[in-house]
Write a protein that holds these residues in place. Structure first.
Motif, short mmCIF file in Angstrom:
data_model
loop_
_atom_site.label_atom_id
_atom_site.label_comp_id
_atom_site.label_asym_id
_atom_site.label_seq_id
_atom_site.Cartn_x
_atom_site.Cartn_y
_atom_site.Cartn_z
N PRO A 2 -20.52 -12.62 -23.74
CA PRO A 2 -19.53 -13.30 -24.38
C PRO A 2 -18.14 -12.83 -24.05
O PRO A 2 -17.89 -11.84 -23.66
N GLU A 4 -14.93 -12.14 -24.55
CA GLU A 4 -14.29 -11.37 -25.75
C GLU A 4 -12.57 -11.82 -25.54
O GLU A 4 -12.13 -11.86 -24.56
N ARG A 6 -11.09 -14.17 -27.06
CA ARG A 6 -10.80 -15.52 -27.19
C ARG A 6 -10.85 -15.85 -28.77
O ARG A 6 -11.61 -15.16 -29.42
N PRO A 7 -10.15 -16.84 -28.93
CA PRO A 7 -10.18 -17.12 -30.57
C PRO A 7 -11.67 -18.13 -30.70
O PRO A 7 -12.28 -18.55 -29.77
N LEU A 8 -12.05 -17.78 -31.97
CA LEU A 8 -13.68 -18.24 -32.28
C LEU A 8 -13.72 -19.62 -32.06
O LEU A 8 -14.58 -20.15 -31.71
N ALA A 9 -12.60 -20.39 -32.22
CA ALA A 9 -12.51 -21.90 -31.77
C ALA A 9 -12.73 -22.21 -30.26
O ALA A 9 -12.87 -23.22 -29.90
N ARG A 11 -14.58 -20.48 -27.83
CA ARG A 11 -15.62 -19.38 -27.46
C ARG A 11 -16.06 -19.81 -25.95
O ARG A 11 -15.72 -20.83 -25.31
#
Length: 168
Positions: A2, A4, A6-9, A11
């Motif tokens: 993943p 890491e 970064r904002p959830l929106a 991804r």
């Protein structure tokens, strides 16, 4: 791995590839094409595994990429675009990487299992606040490290390391 920090929106994932030797930074989209290439970082050697370390929430996280054929780990940083910040020699054939906060400072360190015939020990990389990285070798008598992972095995919120012996 993943992406890491970064904002959830927004991804994303990171993939290490051989031939060509590089790391791909991919953004996950909500519509086709679902994977969109954001950036490619070329490496000097076939990559092994990836792990995040350093101050990730503070925006100073680095990506460690094992380079077993060079007995080194490449450290990638986002300095207005991802690039190899430095390549650090760590020992004999580092391949497997794991990230865990070993010193309790809130930032993960990277542990590399050195699977070379002459070592079989672990290398621990720690990032200082100024971005400098130190390496220390941890001897494990009777163990020939082949693979390492970090997990909270006892549920106390602190990661433990599990190391597989390459001879078994």
């Amino acid at each position: 791995l993943p992406w890491e920090g970064r904002p959830l929106a927004d991804r994303g994932i990171i993939v290490a590839a051989r031939d060509p030797d590089c790391v791909y930074f991919l953004r996950l989209a909500d519509s086709y094409p679902y994977l969109q290439l954001e950036q490619t970082v070329e490496l000097d050697e076939d990559p092994g595994t990836l792990a995040w370390f350093g101050d990730i929430p503070g925006g100073e996280g680095q990506l460690a990429v094992s380079l077993p054929g060079m007995d080194a780990i490449a450290l990638l940083a986002d300095d207005d675009g991802w690039r190899v910040r430095q390549t650090t020699a760590v020992g004999d054939d580092p391949y497997s990487l794991a990230a865990a906060d070993l010193d309790g400072d809130g930032s993960p360190e990277v542990v590399a299992a050195q699977r070379g015939l002459l070592s079989g020990n672990l290398a621990v990389l720690t990032a200082a606040v100024d971005g400098q990285v130190t390496v220390r070798v941890v001897e494990a008598p009777g163990l020939a490290a082949g693979f390492v992972c970090a997990l909270d095995g006892d549920g106390d919120g602190i990661a433990e390391l599990a190391v597989a012996d390459r001879q078994d």
